[in-house]
Design a protein around this motif. Structure first.
Motif, PDB file in Angstrom:
ATOM      1  N   TYR A 143       0.808  -1.205   0.000  1.00 40.35           N
ATOM      2  CA  TYR A 143       0.000   0.000   0.000  1.00 40.35           C
ATOM      3  C   TYR A 143       0.852   1.272   0.000  1.00 40.35           C
ATOM      4  CZ  TYR A 143      -4.146   2.820   0.754  1.00 40.35           C
ATOM      5  OH  TYR A 143      -5.155   3.719   0.591  1.00 40.35           O
ATOM      6  N   ALA A 144       2.151   1.144   0.242  1.00 38.14           N
ATOM      7  CA  ALA A 144       3.037   2.315   0.185  1.00 38.14           C
ATOM      8  C   ALA A 144       3.371   2.699  -1.252  1.00 38.14           C
ATOM      9  CB  ALA A 144       4.329   2.034   0.957  1.00 38.14           C
ATOM     10  N   ALA A 145       2.842   1.965  -2.228  1.00 35.26           N
ATOM     11  CA  ALA A 145       3.164   2.198  -3.647  1.00 35.26           C
ATOM     12  C   ALA A 145       2.974   3.647  -4.097  1.00 35.26           C
ATOM     13  CB  ALA A 145       2.346   1.252  -4.526  1.00 35.26           C
ATOM     14  N   PRO A 146       1.885   4.349  -3.689  1.00 29.61           N
ATOM     15  CA  PRO A 146       1.737   5.738  -4.153  1.00 29.61           C
ATOM     16  C   PRO A 146       2.918   6.628  -3.783  1.00 29.61           C
ATOM     17  CG  PRO A 146      -0.326   4.955  -3.233  1.00 29.61           C
ATOM     18  CD  PRO A 146       0.700   3.908  -2.931  1.00 29.61           C
ATOM     19  N   LEU A 147       3.520   6.359  -2.633  1.00 29.78           N
ATOM     20  CA  LEU A 147       4.661   7.182  -2.221  1.00 29.78           C
ATOM     21  C   LEU A 147       5.896   6.862  -3.060  1.00 29.78           C
ATOM     22  CD1 LEU A 147       5.028   9.423  -0.211  1.00 29.78           C
ATOM     23  CD2 LEU A 147       5.999   7.792   1.390  1.00 29.78           C
ATOM     24  N   TRP A 148       6.108   5.563  -3.354  1.00 27.72           N
ATOM     25  CA  TRP A 148       7.238   5.200  -4.227  1.00 27.72           C
ATOM     26  C   TRP A 148       7.049   5.840  -5.593  1.00 27.72           C
ATOM     27  CZ3 TRP A 148       9.387   4.306  -0.193  1.00 27.72           C
ATOM     28  CH2 TRP A 148       9.143   3.256   0.681  1.00 27.72           C
ATOM     29  N   ALA A 149       5.797   5.884  -6.051  1.00 23.31           N
ATOM     30  CA  ALA A 149       5.519   6.499  -7.349  1.00 23.31           C
ATOM     31  C   ALA A 149       5.884   7.980  -7.344  1.00 23.31           C
ATOM     32  CB  ALA A 149       4.039   6.325  -7.705  1.00 23.31           C
ATOM     33  N   CYS A 150       5.665   8.615  -6.194  1.00 19.89           N
ATOM     34  CA  CYS A 150       5.999  10.041  -6.080  1.00 19.89           C
ATOM     35  C   CYS A 150       7.493  10.270  -6.290  1.00 19.89           C
ATOM     36  CB  CYS A 150       5.567  10.553  -4.707  1.00 19.89           C
ATOM     37  SG  CYS A 150       6.178  12.197  -4.319  1.00 19.89           S
ATOM     38  N   PHE A 151       8.322   9.454  -5.657  1.00 19.72           N
ATOM     39  CA  PHE A 151       9.766   9.656  -5.758  1.00 19.72           C
ATOM     40  C   PHE A 151      10.326   9.146  -7.086  1.00 19.72           C
ATOM     41  CE2 PHE A 151       8.979  10.009  -1.231  1.00 19.72           C
ATOM     42  CZ  PHE A 151       9.702  11.159  -0.944  1.00 19.72           C
ATOM     43  N   MET A 152       9.689   8.128  -7.644  1.00 14.86           N
ATOM     44  CA  MET A 152      10.082   7.713  -8.993  1.00 14.86           C
ATOM     45  C   MET A 152       9.750   8.812  -9.997  1.00 14.86           C
ATOM     46  SD  MET A 152       8.997   3.703  -9.202  1.00 14.86           S
ATOM     47  CE  MET A 152       9.702   2.485  -8.095  1.00 14.86           C
ATOM     48  N   GLY A 153       8.596   9.475  -9.779  1.00 12.07           N
ATOM     49  CA  GLY A 153       8.221  10.569 -10.654  1.00 12.07           C
ATOM     50  C   GLY A 153       9.208  11.718 -10.584  1.00 12.07           C
ATOM     51  N   TRP A 154       9.802  11.923  -9.419  1.00  8.54           N
ATOM     52  CA  TRP A 154      10.823  12.958  -9.251  1.00  8.54           C
ATOM     53  C   TRP A 154      12.038  12.652 -10.135  1.00  8.54           C
ATOM     54  CZ3 TRP A 154      14.034  13.804  -4.143  1.00  8.54           C
ATOM     55  CH2 TRP A 154      14.785  14.974  -4.271  1.00  8.54           C
ATOM     56  N   TYR A 155      12.442  11.388 -10.153  1.00  7.06           N
ATOM     57  CA  TYR A 155      13.637  11.018 -10.906  1.00  7.06           C
ATOM     58  C   TYR A 155      13.372  10.908 -12.405  1.00  7.06           C
ATOM     59  CZ  TYR A 155      17.845   8.471 -12.268  1.00  7.06           C
ATOM     60  OH  TYR A 155      19.014   8.091 -12.878  1.00  7.06           O
ATOM     61  N   PHE A 156      12.270  10.235 -12.758  1.00 10.10           N
ATOM     62  CA  PHE A 156      12.034   9.935 -14.175  1.00 10.10           C
ATOM     63  C   PHE A 156      11.225  11.021 -14.889  1.00 10.10           C
ATOM     64  CE2 PHE A 156      12.731   5.676 -12.354  1.00 10.10           C
ATOM     65  CZ  PHE A 156      13.730   5.232 -13.198  1.00 10.10           C
ATOM     66  N   LEU A 157      10.303  11.669 -14.164  1.00  8.33           N
ATOM     67  CA  LEU A 157       9.427  12.650 -14.799  1.00  8.33           C
ATOM     68  C   LEU A 157       9.723  14.077 -14.362  1.00  8.33           C
ATOM     69  CD1 LEU A 157       6.048  10.693 -14.434  1.00  8.33           C
ATOM     70  CD2 LEU A 157       7.658  10.644 -16.347  1.00  8.33           C
ATOM     71  N   LYS A 158      10.710  14.244 -13.504  1.00 10.63           N
ATOM     72  CA  LYS A 158      11.111  15.568 -13.010  1.00 10.63           C
ATOM     73  C   LYS A 158       9.979  16.258 -12.247  1.00 10.63           C
ATOM     74  CE  LYS A 158      14.864  14.649 -15.183  1.00 10.63           C
ATOM     75  NZ  LYS A 158      16.004  14.056 -14.438  1.00 10.63           N
ATOM     76  N   GLU A 159       9.148  15.471 -11.555  1.00  9.58           N
ATOM     77  CA  GLU A 159       8.084  16.019 -10.721  1.00  9.58           C
ATOM     78  C   GLU A 159       8.564  16.008  -9.267  1.00  9.58           C
ATOM     79  OE1 GLU A 159       4.491  14.241 -13.561  1.00  9.58           O
ATOM     80  OE2 GLU A 159       4.795  13.464 -11.525  1.00  9.58           O
ATOM     81  N   LYS A 160       8.996  17.159  -8.772  1.00 10.72           N
ATOM     82  CA  LYS A 160       9.628  17.246  -7.463  1.00 10.72           C
ATOM     83  C   LYS A 160       8.634  16.989  -6.337  1.00 10.72           C
ATOM     84  CE  LYS A 160      12.586  20.240  -4.662  1.00 10.72           C
ATOM     85  NZ  LYS A 160      13.241  21.570  -4.555  1.00 10.72           N
ATOM     86  N   PRO A 161       9.000  16.122  -5.358  1.00  4.09           N
ATOM     87  CA  PRO A 161       8.120  15.854  -4.213  1.00  4.09           C
ATOM     88  C   PRO A 161       7.921  17.112  -3.373  1.00  4.09           C
ATOM     89  CG  PRO A 161       9.829  14.183  -4.398  1.00  4.09           C
ATOM     90  CD  PRO A 161      10.204  15.280  -5.335  1.00  4.09           C
ATOM     91  N   GLN A 162       6.752  17.215  -2.747  1.00  4.02           N
ATOM     92  CA  GLN A 162       6.439  18.333  -1.873  1.00  4.02           C
ATOM     93  C   GLN A 162       6.739  17.970  -0.420  1.00  4.02           C
ATOM     94  OE1 GLN A 162       5.660  21.207  -3.181  1.00  4.02           O
ATOM     95  NE2 GLN A 162       5.515  20.403  -5.277  1.00  4.02           N
TER      96      GLN A 162
END
Length: 295
Positions: free
Chosen positions: A106-125
């Motif tokens: 269930y922690a998957a959404p958070l991993w997606a957030c940090f993967m998005g930071w690296y791969f999609l350049k979407e910085k975590p808040q």
């Protein structure tokens, strides 16, 4: 009853939430069914995915009325990650408690957030960093129980399943024009191909219970649930989808407890509550931030 149905259909938002809810309920029964079927995990994975392919092929015209070109790269990149999610999930359920598996995944959404930071350049808040701290605490409590119970391998596979699920979401976001129906079908085909050698190495013991179980998993728990998810995600926001599907980690160990008597350890319950609270808090704060930016 005949008067209620059209009202629900006319309100697409309500229909979307109901679809996600029914999907989560069906998904929540996976831990129980996997434990009840005495087959090799790979055989279970292949069997249920084989049946789910036919369900989605039948429903594909209704879920995707607009014709879209099939693109190999999105299908493979997202399909492989979702296939890995299912393979790891089934194996984890055979090796550790269902509560451990679903809470770690269930922690998957958070991993997606940090993967998005690296791969999609979407910085975590800020809320993402805050949630990560508490997810780490929750994972420590779940893993501590695994170490004590000798199920470290199962807990590790569950964690990897959540990471693979997050990677799948990143691949889908990167290829937004890809068809979610085709991605799921591709992932199920990959699972079936992976499982073929295991059918010969570990031939399934055919019983009435195992046949009913695999039919239920393939046709309903994976097939129909996937159709519900594809429909629902089109009509609700990602945050609403995540909040509605939060009933899955609650119901999953409950079904197992009722039928098999497998009781989640107190540390797992505590860790799972911390993980769920952190993910929900992070999603709500993200939603609030988006509303403020758009106002």
């Amino acid at each position: 009853m005949n008067n209620i149905y059209p009202v629900i259909i006319k309100n697409r938002h309500t229909a979307g939430q109901l679809a996600i809810m029914f999907c989560a309920i069906l998904w929540s029964t996976s831990g129980l069914t996997i434990k009840l079927i005495d087959w090799h995990p790979a055989v279970i994975t292949g069997g249920r995915c084989f049946l789910a392919i036919f369900v989605l092929l039948v429903m594909r015209p209704y879920l995707q009325p607009k014709k879209q070109p099939i693109k190999a790269i999105p299908l493979l990149s997202a399909g492989i990650w979702y296939a890995a999610t299912m393979i790891l999930f089934v194996n984890a359920n055979k090796l550790t408690a269902s509560a451990n598996v679903i809470m770690l995944q269930y922690a998957a959404p958070l991993w997606a957030c940090f993967m998005g930071w690296y791969f999609l350049k979407e910085k975590p808040q800020v809320e993402h960093w805050f949630a990560l701290l508490f997810v780490g605490l929750g994972m420590f409590l779940v893993f501590y129980n695994g170490l004590a119970g000798g199920s470290l391998l199962g807990d590790s596979l569950a964690l990897l399943s959540g990471i693979a699920f997050a990677a799948n979401s990143i691949a889908l976001r990167k290829h937004k024009d890809s068809s979610p129906v085709d991605v799921l079908i591709a992932s199920y085909i990959i699972c079936v191909m992976y499982s073929i050698p295991f059918f010969f190495l570990y031939p399934p013991h055919i019983t009435t219970g195992s046949i009913i179980g695999i039919l239920y998993m393939g046709l309903l728990q994976i097939g129909v649930a996937s159709a519900f998810f594809i429909y629902g995600i089109k009509h609700v926001t990602a945050v609403q989808s995540m909040l509605t599907s939060a009933i899955e980690p609650v119901l999953n160990p409950l079904w197992v407890l009722i039928v098999t008597g497998e009781k989640p350890a107190l540390l797992v319950i505590a860790g799972g509550c911390i993980i769920m609270s952190a993910v929900i808090f992070s999603s709500l704060m993200g939603r609030r931030r988006a509303l403020q930016q758009n106002s």
